[in-house]
Design an enzyme around this catalytic site. Structure first.
Site, PDB file in Angstrom:
ATOM      1  N   HIS A 189      64.857  40.991  24.224  1.00 30.95           N
ATOM      2  CA  HIS A 189      65.091  39.985  24.989  1.00 30.95           C
ATOM      3  C   HIS A 189      64.670  40.512  26.449  1.00 30.95           C
ATOM      4  O   HIS A 189      65.494  40.850  27.237  1.00 30.95           O
ATOM      5  CB  HIS A 189      66.397  39.413  25.076  1.00 30.95           C
ATOM      6  N   GLU A 200      63.986  38.522  28.649  1.00 26.92           N
ATOM      7  CA  GLU A 200      64.598  37.820  29.849  1.00 26.92           C
ATOM      8  C   GLU A 200      65.624  38.074  30.149  1.00 26.92           C
ATOM      9  O   GLU A 200      66.436  37.369  31.115  1.00 26.92           O
ATOM     10  CB  GLU A 200      64.427  36.054  29.254  1.00 26.92           C
ATOM     11  N   CYS A 246      62.241  38.111  19.384  1.00 30.12           N
ATOM     12  CA  CYS A 246      63.294  38.117  18.462  1.00 30.12           C
ATOM     13  C   CYS A 246      63.058  37.489  17.304  1.00 30.12           C
ATOM     14  O   CYS A 246      62.195  38.004  16.470  1.00 30.12           O
ATOM     15  CB  CYS A 246      64.411  37.666  19.180  1.00 30.12           C
TER      16      CYS A 246
END
Length: 370
Positions: free
Chosen positions: A344, A346, A258
């Site tokens: 993202h 994660e 990001c």
């Protein structure tokens, strides 16, 4: 109804447009920030505690917020990071076995002002058409001119450095000190789940403040380096950009997510720009240009890197594209162990399509070590 006489409230946008609602709970208040929206059906607690949302008024597009409560283990930082919450139906009661408190209690602990009963469909449609802009939410509905004056003094997100507001003040460690690998992470707004994903791949992480130098980070003798997500405009992050340049010039393994992706692009001379309204949600389609596969991804960013400059940069290969607007969603350096993505991996909001990126990072580390 828990609160029979809730205060009237409004949303005043910087262009003078007004939407009305009611304060959540029995609060009076005022909050300023850039208004943006997230289209996720779930994950509100993670959104509210994500450092990348620092300084923003969050509009949730799901009609019900708070209905499954909160859990202390489902946070991405140590506190709520949004400036304020705007929603349609706020649920004071919740029903989930795993919840340990209501969303109202959770927000009250952070003294966050929220408003509900807003026509969020109309508001999101307006933002989508007119772009993200500064706004104020307030119960001071009879003081519109005063609110306008205060709103004029709120800085625009473009050119705004916010990483220093959310970064750790001192280095700290995460994970098992006896792990196989060591990673130095630059915290420009890091999420806890990123640290969890690094640690579960047998890594011991030392997290450094936003202005840490390469020399400071290499003292940990890491096997790889990581630059995190975070809030604000990437271009003012001169220290982080210089650190990324030094990591790259020393041929170290580097992964960015990001804001970290944007910092790596800037370190390669690729500029960034503020998007019309950004990407914020958990079902954004991305195409992996290396494998040809599609990925459903979680995204949260209001800036992007310049595609033309990335395409003309001989050191860079574009690896991922956002399929809604063809913005750059991932890059890698052709002759370096350096890569980054604009989403993202994660987050894994159901699909785990992007989880492989952490494995890719450690594959690069293993290759270099061998």
């Amino acid at each position: 109804m828990k609160y029979q006489t809730r205060k009237k409230a409004l949303i005043l946008l910087s262009d003078g447009t007004i939407f009305y609602g009611k304060a959540v709970g029995d609060k009076e208040g005022t909050a300023f920030g850039e208004v943006c929206f997230n289209t996720g059906m779930t994950g509100y607690q993670e959104i509210f505690t994500d450092p990348s949302y620092f300084g923003q008024l969050m509009v949730t597009t799901n009609a019900h917020i708070g209905n499954y409560g909160t859990n202390e283990n489902e946070v991405e930082s140590d506190s709520v990071k949004i400036s304020g919450l705007i929603c349609k139906n706020f649920s004071y009661n919740y029903s989930r076995v795993g919840a340990d408190s209501s969303l109202e209690e959770f927000l009250n602990k952070s003294n966050l002002f929220a408003i509900s009963d807003v026509d969020t469909r109309a508001l999101v449609s307006y933002i989508r058409d007119n772009g993200a802009m500064n706004a104020v939410i307030s119960t001071d509905v009879d003081n519109i001119e005063g609110l306008k004056e205060q709103l004029e003094n709120v800085p625009n997100m473009q050119g705004l450095e916010l990483a220093s507001k959310v970064s750790t003040k001192e280095p700290y460690f995460y994970g098992d000190e006896n792990a196989t690998y060591k990673v130095s992470a630059l915290d420009i707004g890091i999420k806890k789940n990123i640290l969890r994903n690094l640690a579960k791949r047998d890594a011991y992480i030392k997290v450094y403040p936003y202005n840490a130098t390469f020399d400071e980070m290499k003292d940990f003798n890491p096997d790889g380096y990581f630059i995190s997500n975070g809030p604000g405009d990437p271009e003012p992050l001169k220290e982080a950009i210089n650190t990324a340049k030094d990591i790259i010039s020393n041929n170290e393994t580097l992964f960015g997510i990001c804001l970290g992706h944007q910092v790596i692009a800037l370190a390669n001379g690729i500029s960034t720009y503020k998007m019309h309204n950004g990407h914020r949600g958990i079902n954004h389609p991305v195409k992996n240009l290396i494998t040809g596969k599609g990925e459903i991804t979680s995204q949260n960013h209001g800036f992007a890197i310049n595609r033309e400059e990335a395409e003309s940069n001989s050191a860079i290969e574009i690896t991922h594209l956002h399929l809604n607007d063809n913005t750059v969603a991932g890059i890698r350096m052709k002759d370096k162990s350096v890569f980054s993505v604009q989403y993202h991996p994660e987050a894994s909001p159901g699909p785990h399509d992007a989880d492989y990126l952490f494995d890719q990072f450690f594959d690069l580390i293993k290759t270099k070590l061998n």
